[in-house]
Design a protein around this motif. Structure first.
Motif, PDB file in Angstrom:
ATOM      1  N   GLY A 377       0.465  -8.347 -11.830  1.00  0.00           N
ATOM      2  CA  GLY A 377       1.582  -7.520 -11.388  1.00  0.00           C
ATOM      3  C   GLY A 377       1.985  -7.910  -9.980  1.00  0.00           C
ATOM      4  N   LEU A 378       3.240  -7.685  -9.637  1.00  0.00           N
ATOM      5  CA  LEU A 378       3.806  -8.173  -8.384  1.00  0.00           C
ATOM      6  C   LEU A 378       3.078  -7.611  -7.164  1.00  0.00           C
ATOM      7  N   THR A 379       3.065  -6.303  -7.005  1.00  0.00           N
ATOM      8  CA  THR A 379       2.486  -5.675  -5.811  1.00  0.00           C
ATOM      9  C   THR A 379       0.989  -5.909  -5.735  1.00  0.00           C
ATOM     10  N   ARG A 380       0.304  -5.728  -6.841  1.00  0.00           N
ATOM     11  CA  ARG A 380      -1.158  -5.872  -6.854  1.00  0.00           C
ATOM     12  C   ARG A 380      -1.588  -7.289  -6.499  1.00  0.00           C
ATOM     13  N   SER A 381      -0.832  -8.280  -6.958  1.00  0.00           N
ATOM     14  CA  SER A 381      -1.210  -9.673  -6.692  1.00  0.00           C
ATOM     15  C   SER A 381      -1.159  -9.986  -5.199  1.00  0.00           C
ATOM     16  N   VAL A 382      -0.144  -9.468  -4.496  1.00  0.00           N
ATOM     17  CA  VAL A 382      -0.022  -9.723  -3.055  1.00  0.00           C
ATOM     18  C   VAL A 382      -1.100  -8.963  -2.282  1.00  0.00           C
ATOM     19  N   ILE A 383      -1.400  -7.739  -2.699  1.00  0.00           N
ATOM     20  CA  ILE A 383      -2.454  -6.959  -2.035  1.00  0.00           C
ATOM     21  C   ILE A 383      -3.800  -7.650  -2.189  1.00  0.00           C
ATOM     22  N   ILE A 384      -4.101  -8.122  -3.401  1.00  0.00           N
ATOM     23  CA  ILE A 384      -5.384  -8.813  -3.629  1.00  0.00           C
ATOM     24  C   ILE A 384      -5.433 -10.114  -2.832  1.00  0.00           C
ATOM     25  N   GLY A 385      -4.317 -10.852  -2.817  1.00  0.00           N
ATOM     26  CA  GLY A 385      -4.275 -12.096  -2.049  1.00  0.00           C
ATOM     27  C   GLY A 385      -4.486 -11.852  -0.565  1.00  0.00           C
ATOM     28  N   GLY A 386      -3.825 -10.831  -0.024  1.00  0.00           N
ATOM     29  CA  GLY A 386      -4.016 -10.485   1.378  1.00  0.00           C
ATOM     30  C   GLY A 386      -5.445 -10.058   1.669  1.00  0.00           C
ATOM     31  N   SER A 387      -6.062  -9.359   0.725  1.00  0.00           N
ATOM     32  CA  SER A 387      -7.456  -8.931   0.894  1.00  0.00           C
ATOM     33  C   SER A 387      -8.406 -10.121   0.905  1.00  0.00           C
ATOM     34  N   ILE A 388      -8.107 -11.125   0.091  1.00  0.00           N
ATOM     35  CA  ILE A 388      -8.925 -12.354   0.107  1.00  0.00           C
ATOM     36  C   ILE A 388      -8.814 -13.044   1.467  1.00  0.00           C
ATOM     37  N   ALA A 389      -7.600 -13.094   1.997  1.00  0.00           N
ATOM     38  CA  ALA A 389      -7.398 -13.704   3.316  1.00  0.00           C
ATOM     39  C   ALA A 389      -8.150 -12.923   4.394  1.00  0.00           C
ATOM     40  N   LEU A 390      -8.112 -11.582   4.310  1.00  0.00           N
ATOM     41  CA  LEU A 390      -8.856 -10.752   5.268  1.00  0.00           C
ATOM     42  C   LEU A 390     -10.359 -10.990   5.153  1.00  0.00           C
ATOM     43  N   THR A 391     -10.840 -11.138   3.933  1.00  0.00           N
ATOM     44  CA  THR A 391     -12.267 -11.408   3.716  1.00  0.00           C
ATOM     45  C   THR A 391     -12.666 -12.731   4.343  1.00  0.00           C
ATOM     46  N   SER A 392     -11.785 -13.742   4.253  1.00  0.00           N
ATOM     47  CA  SER A 392     -12.093 -15.046   4.852  1.00  0.00           C
ATOM     48  C   SER A 392     -12.229 -14.929   6.373  1.00  0.00           C
ATOM     49  N   VAL A 393     -11.437 -14.060   6.993  1.00  0.00           N
ATOM     50  CA  VAL A 393     -11.547 -13.836   8.440  1.00  0.00           C
ATOM     51  C   VAL A 393     -12.889 -13.185   8.765  1.00  0.00           C
ATOM     52  N   TRP A 394     -13.280 -12.227   7.960  1.00  0.00           N
ATOM     53  CA  TRP A 394     -14.560 -11.542   8.168  1.00  0.00           C
ATOM     54  C   TRP A 394     -15.728 -12.523   8.029  1.00  0.00           C
ATOM     55  N   VAL A 395     -15.668 -13.382   7.002  1.00  0.00           N
ATOM     56  CA  VAL A 395     -16.727 -14.376   6.800  1.00  0.00           C
ATOM     57  C   VAL A 395     -16.770 -15.362   7.958  1.00  0.00           C
ATOM     58  N   ALA A 396     -15.597 -15.818   8.401  1.00  0.00           N
ATOM     59  CA  ALA A 396     -15.540 -16.768   9.520  1.00  0.00           C
ATOM     60  C   ALA A 396     -16.090 -16.138  10.802  1.00  0.00           C
ATOM     61  N   THR A 397     -15.808 -14.860  11.007  1.00  0.00           N
ATOM     62  CA  THR A 397     -16.318 -14.164  12.194  1.00  0.00           C
ATOM     63  C   THR A 397     -17.840 -14.143  12.211  1.00  0.00           C
ATOM     64  N   LEU A 398     -18.434 -13.972  11.035  1.00  0.00           N
ATOM     65  CA  LEU A 398     -19.892 -13.888  10.937  1.00  0.00           C
ATOM     66  C   LEU A 398     -20.571 -15.255  10.901  1.00  0.00           C
ATOM     67  N   LYS A 399     -19.944 -16.222  10.235  1.00  0.00           N
ATOM     68  CA  LYS A 399     -20.604 -17.490   9.948  1.00  0.00           C
ATOM     69  C   LYS A 399     -20.178 -18.653  10.836  1.00  0.00           C
ATOM     70  N   LEU A 400     -19.092 -18.497  11.600  1.00  0.00           N
ATOM     71  CA  LEU A 400     -18.601 -19.617  12.415  1.00  0.00           C
ATOM     72  C   LEU A 400     -18.549 -19.212  13.888  1.00  0.00           C
ATOM     73  N   PRO A 401     -19.713 -19.080  14.526  1.00  0.00           N
ATOM     74  CA  PRO A 401     -19.728 -18.656  15.934  1.00  0.00           C
ATOM     75  C   PRO A 401     -19.028 -19.637  16.872  1.00  0.00           C
ATOM     76  N   ALA A 402     -19.091 -20.941  16.555  1.00  0.00           N
ATOM     77  CA  ALA A 402     -18.433 -21.935  17.416  1.00  0.00           C
ATOM     78  C   ALA A 402     -16.928 -21.727  17.433  1.00  0.00           C
ATOM     79  N   LEU A 403     -16.369 -21.294  16.311  1.00  0.00           N
ATOM     80  CA  LEU A 403     -14.937 -21.000  16.249  1.00  0.00           C
ATOM     81  C   LEU A 403     -14.634 -19.653  16.886  1.00  0.00           C
ATOM     82  N   LYS A 404     -15.435 -18.662  16.568  1.00  0.00           N
ATOM     83  CA  LYS A 404     -15.200 -17.304  17.087  1.00  0.00           C
ATOM     84  C   LYS A 404     -15.230 -17.280  18.620  1.00  0.00           C
ATOM     85  N   ASN A 405     -16.160 -18.003  19.223  1.00  0.00           N
ATOM     86  CA  ASN A 405     -16.350 -17.950  20.675  1.00  0.00           C
ATOM     87  C   ASN A 405     -15.590 -19.052  21.416  1.00  0.00           C
ATOM     88  N   LEU A 406     -14.696 -19.722  20.731  1.00  0.00           N
ATOM     89  CA  LEU A 406     -13.977 -20.848  21.327  1.00  0.00           C
ATOM     90  C   LEU A 406     -13.004 -20.388  22.409  1.00  0.00           C
TER      91      LEU A 406
END
Length: 414
Positions: A377-406
């Motif tokens: 569905g149109l709305t649900r697909s964009v919400i889920i996609g945005g949530s995946i992108a947000l999750t990637s930021v959360w993972v990068a914050t936890l797992k990529l300290p060299a990037l986070k502290n740059l």
């Protein structure tokens, strides 16, 4: 004396950088007008949306396939002359289009696909060389400023070209539009010719087997947490978080606006990107750059989720403007990271990997958006996609300290 980091015109004061940026502006403007013409002509012949989708696919596949080899050539040979060859090839494509539009049968499709394929192949070589050359035209302390100016002119060219294409077809006619495209590309070539750039070849690199050299470039990218992290965040955000390909559906089914409203929605992210790029020429996002990168990608994802939920046209436009602004912050920071941490002899190959990430995310992102909207569905697909992108930021914050502290505020340390 003005510190180059805080000088909004630090890069723009360099004559050869201005020549480079004007050349890129002219070629981008020409290509955007050309894309409008080709899309219009193909749809006029076929009346088929799939035929339009194939145009993008035919361009992006060779662009991605040839990018690594294009990066290798950029590191081995004079980038200026590679760019001149590429833009001259764009000129050949524009002449083929001119001949097809005005002197061949109106029902022939293959010349349009040939032009798109030629542009795609050329882009695989153009993109790595132009980024590597831009980096070598400015001092290190002006890298962020050059990235901001580069982004500003590119976004203006895209918006202007997309708008002018339709207007020119309507008011100037097909022949005059095609002639203008060729003229703009000629101006682009001239600007490249007068750039004063000395190439100092690495003889040891020339002797190295091509595949070994390409593997070294890939290894460098995948072994640097800062470069790989910045590229991956951009890839995921655009691949899953973007909603550009679905704007016509949102305009029609959710916001209930006509073609003019759709045009405003389409332009809104570019407006935000240009405004933010101009701000970044004065206030470059170099201090705590890693945190700003993560925040901007997260904010972009949130904008996409809010856009999916919005039922008000004006609110949606404002959200899209903000999404373009946040997206451009991440673009400039990623570009600056690649410029600062890539050795001169590897800039082409590293840039080619970035080109592959960006090209695949834009084209595959459009495909993913369409499939997800169909299944979820149109709305649900964009919400889920945005949530995946947000999750990637959360993972990068936890797992990529060299990037986070740059922090990129002291270029002498990098």
């Amino acid at each position: 004396m003005t510190n180059p980091i805080n000088d909004p015109f630090a890069a723009f004061k360099i004559l050869d950088f201005r020549r480079f940026i004007f050349s890129k502006f002219m070629s981008t403007l020409a290509l955007q007008i050309q894309f409008v013409v080709i899309n219009w002509q193909v749809y006029a012949i076929t009346k088929d949306a799939l035929s339009l989708g194939l145009l993008g696919l035919i361009e992006v596949i060779p662009a991605v396939l040839f990018a690594l080899y294009g990066g290798l050539l950029a590191d081995r040979y004079n980038k200026k002359y590679i760019l001149i060859t590429c833009v001259a090839t764009y000129l050949v494509a524009s002449i083929v289009l001119l001949y097809t539009d005005n002197f061949l049968s109106q029902n022939l499709l293959w010349p349009y696909y040939l032009v798109m394929f030629l542009i795609g192949v050329t882009r695989g070589f153009y993109s790595p060389s132009q980024f590597a050359l831009m980096t070598q035209l400015v001092p290190r302390e002006a890298f962020a400023n050059s990235a901001a100016w580069n982004s500003t002119f590119w976004h203006i060219a895209v918006v202007a070209g997309s708008t002018l294409g339709g207007l020119l077809l309507g008011f100037a006619g097909l022949l005059n539009t095609d002639l203008l495209i060729s003229f703009l590309i000629v101006l682009s070539v001239v600007q490249l010719f007068i750039i004063k750039f000395d190439h100092h070849p690495n003889e040891q690199q020339h002797a190295e087997p091509a595949m070994k050299s390409i593997r070294k470039g890939l290894h460098f990218v995948f072994s640097d947490q800062r470069i790989l992290g910045a590229m991956t965040l951009d890839l995921i955000a655009v691949l899953f978080g973007g909603a550009t390909a679905l704007l016509p559906i949102f305009a029609d089914q959710v916001l209930h606006v006509d073609e003019k409203g759709f045009g405003v929605l389409r332009a809104a992210p570019f407006v935000g990107a240009v405004i933010m790029a101009l701000l970044m020429t004065k206030y470059p996002p170099v201090k705590n750059a890693g945190k700003k990168l993560l925040f901007s990608v997260g904010a972009f994802a949130c904008c996409m989720i809010l856009f999916a939920l919005s039922k008000n046209f004006y609110l949606s436009v404002c959200i899209l403007v903000l999404s373009g602004a946040f997206d451009n912050v991440s673009v400039v920071i990623r570009s600056t990271i690649i410029q600062l941490f890539t050795p001169d002899h590897m800039r082409g190959r590293v840039s080619s990997v970035s080109t592959m990430f960006i090209s695949s995310s834009n084209e595959l992102g459009a495909f993913e958006s369409g499939v997800a909207a169909k299944l979820l569905g149109l709305t649900r697909s964009v919400i889920i996609g945005g949530s995946i992108a947000l999750t990637s930021v959360w993972v990068a914050t936890l797992k990529l300290p060299a990037l986070k502290n740059l922090d990129l505020s002291d270029t002498s340390k990098h």
